[in-house]
Design an enzyme around this catalytic site. Structure first.
Site, PDB file in Angstrom:
ATOM      1  N   LYS A   1       0.754  -1.116   0.074  1.00  0.00           N
ATOM      2  CA  LYS A   1       0.095  -0.033  -0.004  1.00  0.00           C
ATOM      3  C   LYS A   1       0.847   1.224  -0.168  1.00  0.00           C
ATOM      4  CE  LYS A   1      -3.815   2.087   2.375  1.00  0.00           C
ATOM      5  NZ  LYS A   1      -3.422   3.477   2.184  1.00  0.00           N
ATOM      6  N   ARG A  46      -3.389   8.972  -5.290  1.00  0.00           N
ATOM      7  CA  ARG A  46      -4.198   8.060  -6.361  1.00  0.00           C
ATOM      8  C   ARG A  46      -4.209   8.890  -7.648  1.00  0.00           C
ATOM      9  NH1 ARG A  46      -8.173   4.090  -5.087  1.00  0.00           N
ATOM     10  NH2 ARG A  46      -8.667   3.077  -6.847  1.00  0.00           N
ATOM     11  N   GLU A 104      -0.761   4.498  -7.918  1.00  0.00           N
ATOM     12  CA  GLU A 104      -0.527   5.324  -6.890  1.00  0.00           C
ATOM     13  C   GLU A 104       0.965   6.155  -7.382  1.00  0.00           C
ATOM     14  OE1 GLU A 104      -2.574   5.876  -4.278  1.00  0.00           O
ATOM     15  OE2 GLU A 104      -1.515   6.695  -2.644  1.00  0.00           O
ATOM     16  N   ARG A 142     -16.799   1.296  -1.806  1.00  0.00           N
ATOM     17  CA  ARG A 142     -15.958   0.772  -0.600  1.00  0.00           C
ATOM     18  C   ARG A 142     -16.709  -0.685  -0.316  1.00  0.00           C
ATOM     19  NH1 ARG A 142     -12.621   3.411   2.099  1.00  0.00           N
ATOM     20  NH2 ARG A 142     -13.386   5.519   2.019  1.00  0.00           N
ATOM     21  N   LYS A 168      -7.747  -2.734   3.412  1.00  0.00           N
ATOM     22  CA  LYS A 168      -6.822  -2.322   3.691  1.00  0.00           C
ATOM     23  C   LYS A 168      -6.054  -2.917   5.054  1.00  0.00           C
ATOM     24  CE  LYS A 168      -8.759   1.991   4.535  1.00  0.00           C
ATOM     25  NZ  LYS A 168      -9.471   3.211   3.992  1.00  0.00           N
TER      26      LYS A 168
HETATM   27  P1  ATP Z   1      -9.877   5.674   1.117  1.00  0.00           P
HETATM   28  O1  ATP Z   1      -9.279   5.792  -0.284  1.00  0.00           O
HETATM   29  O2  ATP Z   1      -9.959   4.222   1.291  1.00  0.00           O
HETATM   30  O3  ATP Z   1     -11.162   6.391   1.284  1.00  0.00           O
HETATM   31  P2  ATP Z   1      -7.768   7.029   1.841  1.00  0.00           P
HETATM   32  O4  ATP Z   1      -7.565   7.883   0.840  1.00  0.00           O
HETATM   33  O5  ATP Z   1      -7.400   7.789   3.228  1.00  0.00           O
HETATM   34  O6  ATP Z   1      -8.873   6.041   1.977  1.00  0.00           O
HETATM   35  P3  ATP Z   1      -6.446   4.713   2.388  1.00  0.00           P
HETATM   36  O7  ATP Z   1      -7.452   4.300   3.421  1.00  0.00           O
HETATM   37  O8  ATP Z   1      -5.188   5.035   3.197  1.00  0.00           O
HETATM   38  O9  ATP Z   1      -6.567   6.041   1.869  1.00  0.00           O
HETATM   39  O10 ATP Z   1      -6.123   3.609   1.547  1.00  0.00           O
HETATM   40  C1  ATP Z   1      -6.765   3.428   0.119  1.00  0.00           C
HETATM   41  C2  ATP Z   1      -5.882   4.048  -0.876  1.00  0.00           C
HETATM   42  O11 ATP Z   1      -4.512   3.422  -0.880  1.00  0.00           O
HETATM   43  C3  ATP Z   1      -6.074   4.194  -2.193  1.00  0.00           C
HETATM   44  O12 ATP Z   1      -7.070   5.033  -2.546  1.00  0.00           O
HETATM   45  C4  ATP Z   1      -4.999   4.454  -2.814  1.00  0.00           C
HETATM   46  O13 ATP Z   1      -4.791   5.632  -3.125  1.00  0.00           O
HETATM   47  C5  ATP Z   1      -3.948   3.786  -2.040  1.00  0.00           C
HETATM   48  N1  ATP Z   1      -3.143   2.765  -2.468  1.00  0.00           N
HETATM   49  C6  ATP Z   1      -1.787   2.337  -2.563  1.00  0.00           C
HETATM   50  N2  ATP Z   1      -1.503   1.446  -2.863  1.00  0.00           N
HETATM   51  C7  ATP Z   1      -2.443   0.755  -3.193  1.00  0.00           C
HETATM   52  C8  ATP Z   1      -2.792  -0.736  -3.924  1.00  0.00           C
HETATM   53  N3  ATP Z   1      -1.794  -1.542  -4.137  1.00  0.00           N
HETATM   54  N4  ATP Z   1      -4.052  -0.981  -4.183  1.00  0.00           N
HETATM   55  C9  ATP Z   1      -4.976   0.027  -3.909  1.00  0.00           C
HETATM   56  N5  ATP Z   1      -4.952   1.266  -3.436  1.00  0.00           N
HETATM   57  C10 ATP Z   1      -3.684   1.379  -2.994  1.00  0.00           C
END
Ligand code: ATP
Length: 584
Positions: free
Chosen positions: A250, A255, A300, A418, A424
């Site tokens: 991750k 994004r 990302e 979601r 995650k």
């Molecule tokens: P969310 O996107 O879930 O609302 P957020 O933007 O705060 O929350 P996180 O909760 O930290 O982000 O985790 C999801 C985000 O992780 C994704 O939106 C993406 O931007 C990022 N990400 C990084 N690596 C990956 C991966 N391998 N697959 C999917 N998402 C990833």
């Protein structure tokens, strides 16, 4: 349709806060539209077109005040004073138009079509003399409108229509007005791939549900990104995925959705904003790397040192967003690598319904990795030990944790959703509760003592997606640097409103209410039961909601998130429950 009919309904809407009533008023209004349904829908959104088309009205309050001064014959200082008192230029416009001696309209009464057309003209006016031309259009609009219309037109132009309805409520109303309830889910899915409510409205009304159903990833239309659920540990995730799991690093960056057709490349953010201009290097690299005719990729972007393989903190990429100057300098200082993890369109074919393992294979065969584009590092396994070791590897490489991906036949790409197909796992979940939350600012309390002149605390809320409301969850006063702290009143100046915003549910009354628009990242110690907050009110205890204990600002404003993308009250409830489990 006459715009005065629309104004009437807008006023009716401002008198209720109940989602069902709001939807019912919208349904009535939508049903009355004729060949102007598309324009009507955009105006309800306070826009002229879907966001990704980037059409902006671009008139500042100051310019409009000038227009109002010309119409009323009153000095600009008079208008400015009124504006300062009212805090809403729409109200000032209404007052001025009501007090004009002869209230007869100059020409024909304003219609939805004409208003939309004129606003389009206004948005297209640029270059020399454009300020005067825009003012002329604004004045003409007002002189041909009722005072009530003038108020709403002014609010639309300043981007502050704020009817208290989100896109999801408008979509619900469209479904009630023109479609079968049984198609609701499919229509929602279509909207997530093609977030153009005006187009969807037209198709639904003309009975072309099949065209809506067929909506999927489309070039140069930003799809809402797929999102992940969360669980506290490897064991829980493997169990939840019934052994059908792969795990990817991750990455902690931005994004990035890349659309490419021939030589044309466009980039979109998590919030469907076009950010192509901020990333000329990614555009150039994508042109060179992807030789396919067309594709849509999901990944990302992370600042990266290609010599050492080190990843840098996320903040270095965020500096690039919205920055127009010195991009070349930035490119050198902060080279970026995009870690790709999905592909949803290739050479004219939509791939969102292809299971994830096959999409990944297609992605792997699309390009050769270099320091511009890489595949997300991954492990296909449901072995707890191996996955735990992989998690530690991710953390030591500078990642935030892992994203588990379901590998079953059902593992489609679900835009904007979601769900449990992606889960995650962040480092914080493994220890005590100190995960970050993304909360919406809905109010502020005046500062005293050392904080005189700024705010002492902000009132924050989570998003209740069922009721489409914002429910308060904490007062936040920690984690600010002095710079940020003393800049807060300025930051929120144009979001302050006189009364409680329509969608905010609060028992506390702050010193100022703030329109729910800004999302900020907050770290808390735990979720507790609280009688003064409205988040998940009555769900855990009869007369109480949930609150974040010891909230602290992490320093990260989530400019990439809309208020509806904030942490939901449902997620807070899940966190509260999983916290209880870990305490036992
Ligand atoms: P969310 O996107 O879930 O609302 P957020 O933007 O705060 O929350 P996180 O909760 O930290 O982000 O985790 C999801 C985000 O992780 C994704 O939106 C993406 O931007 C990022 N990400 C990084 N690596 C990956 C991966 N391998 N697959 C999917 N998402 C990833």
């Amino acid at each position: 349709m006459k715009f005065s009919k629309v104004s009437e309904k807008f006023t009716e809407m401002s008198q209720t806060r109940k989602r069902l009533e709001l939807t019912a008023i919208l349904v009535d209004l939508l049903k009355e539209a004729q060949d102007d349904l598309k324009e009507l829908v955009y105006l309800i959104q306070g826009k002229l077109a879907p966001d990704y088309e980037g059409i902006q009205l671009g008139m500042a309050d100051k310019q409009l005040a000038k227009g109002l001064s010309a119409i009323s014959g009153k000095p600009q200082s008079f208008i400015d004073e009124k504006f300062a008192k009212e805090g809403d230029l729409g109200n000032v416009a209404k007052e001025i138009m009501s007090s004009r001696a002869q209230n007869a309209l100059f020409g024909e009464e304003m219609t939805v079509k004409r208003l939309h057309q004129q606003l389009m003209n206004l948005s297209r006016t640029s270059g020399k003399g454009s300020v005067e031309q825009k003012l002329k259009i604004y004045e003409d609009l007002l002189l041909n409108s009722t005072p009530e219309d003038a108020m709403y037109i002014t609010r639309i132009i300043t981007g502050k229509l704020r009817l208290g309805v989100s896109d999801s409520t408008i979509l619900d109303a469209l479904i009630s007005a023109f479609a079968d309830k049984e198609h609701a889910e499919e229509i929602n899915e279509a909207y997530n791939f093609h977030p153009d409510l005006g187009l969807i409205a037209e198709l639904l009304r003309s009975g072309e549900i099949d065209k809506v159903r067929a909506m999927g990833p489309e070039l140069f239309v930003p799809a809402k990104v797929m999102l992940a659920e969360r669980l506290p540990g490897v064991h829980e995730i493997i169990e939840k995925m019934s052994g059908n799991s792969a795990f990817e690093f991750k990455y902690d960056g931005i994004r990035t959705q890349i659309h490419k057709k021939g030589k044309e490349v466009r980039i979109y953010s998590r919030g469907s904003e076009e950010t192509t201009k901020n990333f000329p290097d990614i555009v150039r690299n994508a042109r060179e790397t992807f030789t396919c005719e067309s594709c849509i990729l999901d990944g990302e972007s992370v600042p990266y040192n290609s010599e050492t393989g080190e990843m840098y903190p996320f903040q270095m990429v965020s500096q690039r967003r919205g920055r127009k100057h010195d991009l070349e300098e930035m490119e050198k200082e902060v080279p970026i690598v995009v870690f790709l993890f999905d592909i949803i369109y290739l050479n004219g074919k939509q791939l969102h319904k292809v299971p994830y393992p096959d999409r990944r294979k297609i992605l792997e065969s699309l390009f050769t990795e270099d320091d511009k584009f890489k595949l997300a590092t991954r492990l296909v396994s449901s072995d707890e030990k191996k996955v735990t070791a992989f998690f530690n590897e991710a953390i030591s490489s500078g990642c935030e944790g892992l994203v588990a991906k379901n590998t079953s036949e059902q593992s489609i790409y679900r835009a904007g959703a979601r769900g449990w197909l992606w889960i995650k796992l962040k480092r914080e979940y493994e220890s005590e509760f100190n995960d970050t939350l993304d909360l919406v600012v809905v109010g502020a309390f005046t500062g005293h003592g050392r904080r005189k002149g700024t705010y002492g605390a902000l009132l924050l809320a989570s998003y209740n997606e069922v009721d489409d409301t914002f429910e308060t969850i904490c007062k936040l006063g920690s984690g600010f640097t002095d710079d940020v702290l003393f800049n807060l009143p300025k930051k929120f100046a144009d979001k302050i409103v006189k009364d409680k915003p329509a969608r905010v549910e609060s028992k506390l009354v702050p010193d100022v209410w703030i329109e729910p628009e800004q999302v900020m990242e907050v770290k808390g110690a735990e979720i507790t039961v609280s009688p003064i907050h409205t988040c998940d009110y009555g769900k855990v205890e009869k007369d109480a909601g949930l609150a974040v204990r010891f909230p602290r600002f992490t320093g990260r404003w989530r400019e990439d998130k809309k208020p509806e993308d904030a942490t939901t009250s449902k997620e807070i409830l899940e966190m509260f429950n999983s916290q209880k489990k870990s305490i036992k």
